[in-house]
Design a protein around this motif. Sequence first.
Motif, PDB file in Angstrom:
ATOM      1  N   VAL A 155      -2.859  -2.451  -2.752  1.00  0.00           N
ATOM      2  CA  VAL A 155      -2.864  -3.534  -3.756  1.00  0.00           C
ATOM      3  C   VAL A 155      -3.049  -4.763  -2.881  1.00  0.00           C
ATOM      4  O   VAL A 155      -2.473  -4.932  -2.038  1.00  0.00           O
ATOM      5  CB  VAL A 155      -1.502  -3.554  -4.529  1.00  0.00           C
ATOM      6  CG1 VAL A 155      -1.615  -4.717  -5.574  1.00  0.00           C
ATOM      7  CG2 VAL A 155      -0.938  -2.446  -5.179  1.00  0.00           C
TER       8      VAL A 155
ATOM      9  N   TYR B 122     -11.218   0.517  -8.888  1.00  0.00           N
ATOM     10  CA  TYR B 122     -10.286  -0.392  -8.777  1.00  0.00           C
ATOM     11  C   TYR B 122      -9.789  -1.222 -10.048  1.00  0.00           C
ATOM     12  O   TYR B 122     -10.746  -1.004 -10.993  1.00  0.00           O
ATOM     13  CB  TYR B 122     -10.501  -1.539  -7.670  1.00  0.00           C
ATOM     14  CG  TYR B 122     -11.502  -2.504  -8.001  1.00  0.00           C
ATOM     15  CD1 TYR B 122     -12.876  -2.215  -7.475  1.00  0.00           C
ATOM     16  CD2 TYR B 122     -11.328  -3.754  -8.480  1.00  0.00           C
ATOM     17  CE1 TYR B 122     -14.072  -3.053  -7.683  1.00  0.00           C
ATOM     18  CE2 TYR B 122     -12.458  -4.500  -8.743  1.00  0.00           C
ATOM     19  CZ  TYR B 122     -13.673  -4.114  -8.398  1.00  0.00           C
ATOM     20  OH  TYR B 122     -14.818  -4.877  -8.727  1.00  0.00           O
TER      21      TYR B 122
ATOM     22  N   THR C 282       4.604  -0.858 -14.782  1.00  0.00           N
ATOM     23  CA  THR C 282       3.299  -0.785 -14.386  1.00  0.00           C
ATOM     24  C   THR C 282       2.798   0.554 -13.725  1.00  0.00           C
ATOM     25  O   THR C 282       3.679   1.286 -13.891  1.00  0.00           O
ATOM     26  CB  THR C 282       3.021  -1.737 -12.860  1.00  0.00           C
ATOM     27  OG1 THR C 282       1.629  -1.752 -12.656  1.00  0.00           O
ATOM     28  CG2 THR C 282       3.748  -1.644 -12.017  1.00  0.00           C
ATOM     29  N   ASP C 283       1.675   0.665 -13.267  1.00  0.00           N
ATOM     30  CA  ASP C 283       1.138   1.845 -12.617  1.00  0.00           C
ATOM     31  C   ASP C 283       0.974   3.221 -13.699  1.00  0.00           C
ATOM     32  O   ASP C 283       1.585   4.231 -13.642  1.00  0.00           O
ATOM     33  CB  ASP C 283       2.038   2.508 -11.603  1.00  0.00           C
ATOM     34  CG  ASP C 283       1.468   3.101 -10.390  1.00  0.00           C
ATOM     35  OD1 ASP C 283       0.095   3.344 -10.743  1.00  0.00           O
ATOM     36  OD2 ASP C 283       1.824   3.156  -9.175  1.00  0.00           O
TER      37      ASP C 283
ATOM     38  N   GLN D 292       0.831  -1.089  -0.168  1.00  0.00           N
ATOM     39  CA  GLN D 292      -0.060   0.012   0.013  1.00  0.00           C
ATOM     40  C   GLN D 292       0.971   1.279  -0.055  1.00  0.00           C
ATOM     41  O   GLN D 292       2.228   1.240   0.313  1.00  0.00           O
ATOM     42  CB  GLN D 292      -0.993   0.037   1.300  1.00  0.00           C
ATOM     43  CG  GLN D 292      -0.181  -0.060   2.387  1.00  0.00           C
ATOM     44  CD  GLN D 292      -1.294   0.035   3.595  1.00  0.00           C
ATOM     45  OE1 GLN D 292      -1.517  -1.062   4.180  1.00  0.00           O
ATOM     46  NE2 GLN D 292      -1.958   1.236   3.674  1.00  0.00           N
TER      47      GLN D 292
ATOM     48  N   LEU E 279      -2.870   5.323 -12.393  1.00  0.00           N
ATOM     49  CA  LEU E 279      -2.923   5.899 -11.261  1.00  0.00           C
ATOM     50  C   LEU E 279      -1.884   6.984 -11.254  1.00  0.00           C
ATOM     51  O   LEU E 279      -2.577   8.229 -10.713  1.00  0.00           O
ATOM     52  CB  LEU E 279      -2.512   5.017 -10.129  1.00  0.00           C
ATOM     53  CG  LEU E 279      -3.424   4.061  -9.604  1.00  0.00           C
ATOM     54  CD1 LEU E 279      -2.956   3.146  -8.597  1.00  0.00           C
ATOM     55  CD2 LEU E 279      -4.815   4.680  -9.125  1.00  0.00           C
TER      56      LEU E 279
ATOM     57  N   ALA F 155      -4.039  -9.505  -9.092  1.00  0.00           N
ATOM     58  CA  ALA F 155      -3.670  -8.284  -8.055  1.00  0.00           C
ATOM     59  C   ALA F 155      -4.784  -7.387  -8.481  1.00  0.00           C
ATOM     60  O   ALA F 155      -5.081  -6.882  -9.626  1.00  0.00           O
ATOM     61  CB  ALA F 155      -2.384  -7.705  -8.379  1.00  0.00           C
TER      62      ALA F 155
ATOM     63  N   TYR G  75      -2.099 -11.756 -11.389  1.00  0.00           N
ATOM     64  CA  TYR G  75      -1.164 -11.781 -10.372  1.00  0.00           C
ATOM     65  C   TYR G  75       0.244 -12.352 -10.780  1.00  0.00           C
ATOM     66  O   TYR G  75       0.106 -13.670 -11.274  1.00  0.00           O
ATOM     67  CB  TYR G  75      -1.794 -12.417  -9.122  1.00  0.00           C
ATOM     68  CG  TYR G  75      -0.635 -12.896  -7.986  1.00  0.00           C
ATOM     69  CD1 TYR G  75      -0.462 -11.713  -6.983  1.00  0.00           C
ATOM     70  CD2 TYR G  75       0.069 -14.055  -7.812  1.00  0.00           C
ATOM     71  CE1 TYR G  75       0.555 -11.825  -5.977  1.00  0.00           C
ATOM     72  CE2 TYR G  75       1.023 -14.039  -6.959  1.00  0.00           C
ATOM     73  CZ  TYR G  75       1.156 -12.946  -5.952  1.00  0.00           C
ATOM     74  OH  TYR G  75       2.268 -13.333  -4.895  1.00  0.00           O
TER      75      TYR G  75
ATOM     76  N   ASN H 220       7.794   1.227  -9.877  1.00  0.00           N
ATOM     77  CA  ASN H 220       7.138   0.820 -11.015  1.00  0.00           C
ATOM     78  C   ASN H 220       7.339   0.040 -12.016  1.00  0.00           C
ATOM     79  O   ASN H 220       6.720  -0.273 -13.012  1.00  0.00           O
ATOM     80  CB  ASN H 220       6.397   2.085 -11.559  1.00  0.00           C
ATOM     81  CG  ASN H 220       5.486   2.950 -10.557  1.00  0.00           C
ATOM     82  OD1 ASN H 220       4.929   2.362  -9.882  1.00  0.00           O
ATOM     83  ND2 ASN H 220       5.262   4.039 -10.810  1.00  0.00           N
TER      84      ASN H 220
ATOM     85  N   LYS I  59      -5.762  -3.413  -7.670  1.00  0.00           N
ATOM     86  CA  LYS I  59      -5.230  -2.026  -7.249  1.00  0.00           C
ATOM     87  C   LYS I  59      -6.486  -1.245  -6.743  1.00  0.00           C
ATOM     88  O   LYS I  59      -7.196  -0.850  -7.723  1.00  0.00           O
ATOM     89  CB  LYS I  59      -4.646  -1.750  -8.151  1.00  0.00           C
ATOM     90  CG  LYS I  59      -3.491  -0.190  -7.821  1.00  0.00           C
ATOM     91  CD  LYS I  59      -2.370  -0.113  -8.922  1.00  0.00           C
ATOM     92  CE  LYS I  59      -1.196   0.364  -8.390  1.00  0.00           C
ATOM     93  NZ  LYS I  59      -0.038   0.298  -9.303  1.00  0.00           N
TER      94      LYS I  59
END
Lengths: 503, 193
Positions: free
Chosen positions: A135, A195, A262-263, A129, A266, A148, A200, A249, A150
Amino acid sequence: MATSAHNCDANLLHQLLQDSLSEQQEQWLSEHLEDCQQCRSLLEQQAGGVSEWSHVRDVLRSEIRLQVDRPAALRSTLLPVDRSSLGEFPPVSAELNIDDFAVDFLQPSDRTDVLGTLNDIEIHSVIGQGGNGIVLKGLQPELNRLVAVKVMAPQLAASAAARMRFSREAQATAAIVHPAVMPILTVHSDGQLPYLVMPYVDCETLQQRLDREGALSAVDVLRIGQQVAEGLAAAHAQGLVHRDVKPANILLEKGVDRVMLTDFGLARAVDDGTLTRTGIIAGTPQFMSPEQARGDAVDTASDLFSLGSVLYAMCTGRPPFRAETTYGILRRVTDDSPTAIPLLNPAVPVWLSGYIGQLMHKHSEQRLASADMVAETLRGGLAHLQQPLTRPLPAALQSHHVRPWGRLLLVAVCATVAIAAIVFRPKGPRSPENTGQSGTQASVAAESRVSDSPTDSTAATNPSAAATLPEAATQAWTTSLDEDLNQLSAEADTLLSAPLFAE
Amino acid sequence: MPHPKTRHSLIVRLQDERNDQAWDDFVVAYEPFLYRMATRQGVPERDVPDVVQQVLMAVARSVEGWSDDGRDASFRRWLSTVARNVVIRFMTRERRQPSGGGGTSVIDLMKNVADEPAASERHRYDHELIVWAAEQVRSEFLETSWTAFWATTVDERRVADVAAELQITAGSIYMSRSRIMARIRGLIQDIME
């Protein structure tokens, strides 16, 4: 006094003032300084000559005396705050309490090994987190698939703009299909908390790897860097700027060589949320581009700068720009050149550190053309490392220019050595020009002091020469370094390991 | 703050391209100080940008008086000196007739700009510069580091006592106070070089 003088390393002091020490080195130096009067004096002289310390002290003192008569608005903001209010600034968002979160956000489940359910997903545990959200690890029983999840942080979800951006960007990200981009399976943007569902993957972040192992081998740097560049190229092709490329990330799948970026969503959502409008900078600024740090508009070139910073961190084990506060980091990102990679890790091939320098050009228009090209170049560099005889170094990695920088760096290194030699000169025989006085000073320095203010430092040296060093060394790394550097750095090592401190 | 183009247009007849660059660099380094200086002289907030502009304008116009002595970076050094003298002139006027704001003209500021100011005025200027630099640097360091710097350097208290009080190590105080000092000097050098 100076019981551990044989361990002294004048170069470390110089690097300290440039913030280019590793954490272990800082730790060591911190302990060493407590024991070694000589290094304390030298450090203080490198930071400013005796007269400058006392000048600054006198000015700050008189400023505080004077400002009693001034209207509050005109007073300086120099006095330390009352000690009772010392400490870190309050965190941007309180950490999520996972029990509260489960109660507020998940539907209860009959099973005891499950925290709760989220639509079709059984939530098993919390993976991580942060300020942006949390996550979770979950299972989709119908598909028997581990995922997973988020979840956006509640304080962000309260902002309509952030939610809108979140869903738009998340959908855009879902359109990027590339092995080096963490795919998004589903987006839920209309619930209580938005979300994302992702596969995963048993992985660790590049950040975790760097924390554990420090600098990586050149082969790993190129392998990881190439895949990140490919992932960025795929995003850029969709018109997306990642804006938060950093080791945390970048996911490294365990057991295989796969790397995933990733990411995406957000980062954009956070940037456009209410947080930045109040002047709070989202996330860590250590890998931001200068234009981003200034708050200017960013394009794909900004991601390339961040990629360069990530490569730098992999080569050296530390981010290129460090300071104690966010503001300090931002200033360094916009104003400073990072310490030359060969000085931190001589094992890095010069063509690689030179290339990273080009990626990290302060002016975005002077950076390398595209993530595509970067990926191709890094791939070529990797092939060359693995098969040097059959695969020549790609043209983009053969630097032909900027020789003077190498020489400037040598000058800086030699000057450091020379100053170290002057300062650490054995005290025994007195040099004629210092007759009398320096002997007295030395004995004074040896005694325990009532005040150990730096203005009382007494060892004889030439502070103005030391003062010019940081500039020269910083300038040395602006765009790229050439082949000279490896040799220079080897020469410098030889010079520095010479017995300067024999007493 | 003025757009870079505005800055550039302030230049009067700079033929040497390197000097253009030197001017731009100088303004980038100097402008934040001017803003703070004007505020601290009591200039009302709405007039501060005006005052900064006037000071820069006076410096730029005085550029005509410059002649190359052939020494490295001499234009930059000369700029720093002229700027200092213009600011000193401004501070002196401001003291006589406070918060003049728009009342000070560029021409007034340029008067006798080449004369070496009195020691007491130079002293005031140095004071402002150091206070400004220290304020900048403070935000780059943790409050504990700053407190330790202040206690051991300005108040000249014993490092061991301060370390105990702040619950940090003496070594970290030695390190952070020198870093702070080096940064203060670095900022001033950016302006004075």
